[in-house]
Design a protein around this motif. Structure first.
Motif, short mmCIF file in Angstrom:
data_model
loop_
_atom_site.label_atom_id
_atom_site.label_comp_id
_atom_site.label_asym_id
_atom_site.label_seq_id
_atom_site.Cartn_x
_atom_site.Cartn_y
_atom_site.Cartn_z
N THR A 109 0.83 -1.20 0.00
CA THR A 109 0.00 0.00 0.00
C THR A 109 0.88 1.26 0.00
OG1 THR A 109 -1.68 -1.20 1.24
CG2 THR A 109 -1.87 1.18 1.23
N ALA A 113 1.41 3.90 -3.18
CA ALA A 113 1.10 5.33 -3.01
C ALA A 113 2.30 6.20 -3.38
CB ALA A 113 0.67 5.61 -1.57
N ASN A 117 2.52 8.76 -6.83
CA ASN A 117 2.68 10.20 -6.60
C ASN A 117 4.11 10.69 -6.84
OD1 ASN A 117 -0.03 11.24 -5.40
ND2 ASN A 117 0.30 9.23 -4.50
N ILE A 155 0.29 8.13 4.90
CA ILE A 155 -0.50 7.33 3.97
C ILE A 155 -1.51 6.53 4.78
CG2 ILE A 155 -0.39 5.50 2.22
CD1 ILE A 155 2.61 6.38 1.82
N ASN A 156 -2.78 6.59 4.36
CA ASN A 156 -3.81 5.86 5.10
C ASN A 156 -3.88 4.41 4.63
OD1 ASN A 156 -5.40 5.81 2.75
ND2 ASN A 156 -6.72 7.48 3.44
N SER A 158 -5.97 2.90 2.93
CA SER A 158 -6.45 2.76 1.55
C SER A 158 -5.38 3.13 0.53
CB SER A 158 -7.68 3.65 1.33
OG SER A 158 -8.70 3.30 2.23
N GLY A 159 -4.22 3.57 0.98
CA GLY A 159 -3.16 3.94 0.07
C GLY A 159 -3.23 5.36 -0.43
N GLU A 160 -3.98 6.19 0.25
CA GLU A 160 -4.09 7.61 -0.13
C GLU A 160 -3.14 8.42 0.73
OE1 GLU A 160 -8.14 7.90 1.01
OE2 GLU A 160 -8.89 7.49 -1.01
N ILE A 161 -2.45 9.36 0.09
CA ILE A 161 -1.59 10.27 0.84
C ILE A 161 -2.48 11.32 1.49
CG2 ILE A 161 0.19 12.04 0.63
CD1 ILE A 161 1.51 10.29 -1.50
N THR A 162 -2.40 11.42 2.80
CA THR A 162 -3.26 12.35 3.53
C THR A 162 -2.54 13.62 3.96
OG1 THR A 162 -2.78 11.23 5.62
CG2 THR A 162 -4.74 10.49 4.38
#
Length: 169
Positions: A109, A113, A117, A155-156, A158-162
């Motif tokens: 994950t 990510a 990015n 990174i959360n 879900s693999g999203e950079i927060t």
């Protein structure tokens, strides 16, 4: 009279210093640190070390207990530091200068990510687990002097950079 004056002065100084020492104490009264052997680590922690740091010598293992929370801080002779929780799961891996965290440790994950990015050219100097995912510290200065631009990325699951934070050192 001179003797009484010296006693009063000495007592005042001692009380002042004693009060200063008490006021400098921190809130670690409940924290206990012990140096322990590898046999004290949970089995999962020993397996992790054998898999990712096979043959590396351990310089020190500290067991830190704060209330109901126990962590193990393992310092390897090659400069890496790994922190484990009481179940033996890693919670932090820190690489020394000029090195990166072993790629096998990094969850897919996180690597996905970073790649998505445009961070795949950076080296991972540190990774921490968080309640929501991971925090990674990247460096683009692995072959030169210590320092350079450091980037912290959260990174959360879900693999999203927060969050991204960049600092020039």
């Amino acid at each position: 009279m001179k003797r009484i004056y010296q006693i009063i002065l000495s007592s005042t100084l001692l009380l002042s210093c004693g009060g200063f020492l008490v006021s400098c104490s921190d809130d670690t009264e409940n924290e206990i640190e012990n140096t322990v052997t590898i046999d004290s680590l949970p089995a999962a922690a020993r397996q992790f070390l054998n898999k990712y740091f096979e043959g590396e010598k351990i310089s020190k293992i500290e067991e830190e207990i704060d209330g109901n929370v126990t962590v193990y801080v393992v310092n390897l002779e090659n400069g890496f530091e790994v922190v484990f929780n009481s179940e033996g799961e890693w919670t932090q891996v820190v690489a020394p200068d000029y090195k990166t965290v072993p790629s096998g440790i990094i969850p897919e994950t996180v690597t996905g990510a970073l790649s998505a990015n445009n961070y795949s050219s950076y080296g991972i100097k540190q990774i921490n687990t968080t309640g929501e995912g991971w925090k990674v510290e990247l460096s683009n200065n692995l072959n030169n002097e210590p320092g350079g631009a450091g980037i912290d990325i959260w990174i959360n699951q879900s693999g999203e950079i927060t969050n991204v934070s960049q600092e020039d050192v």
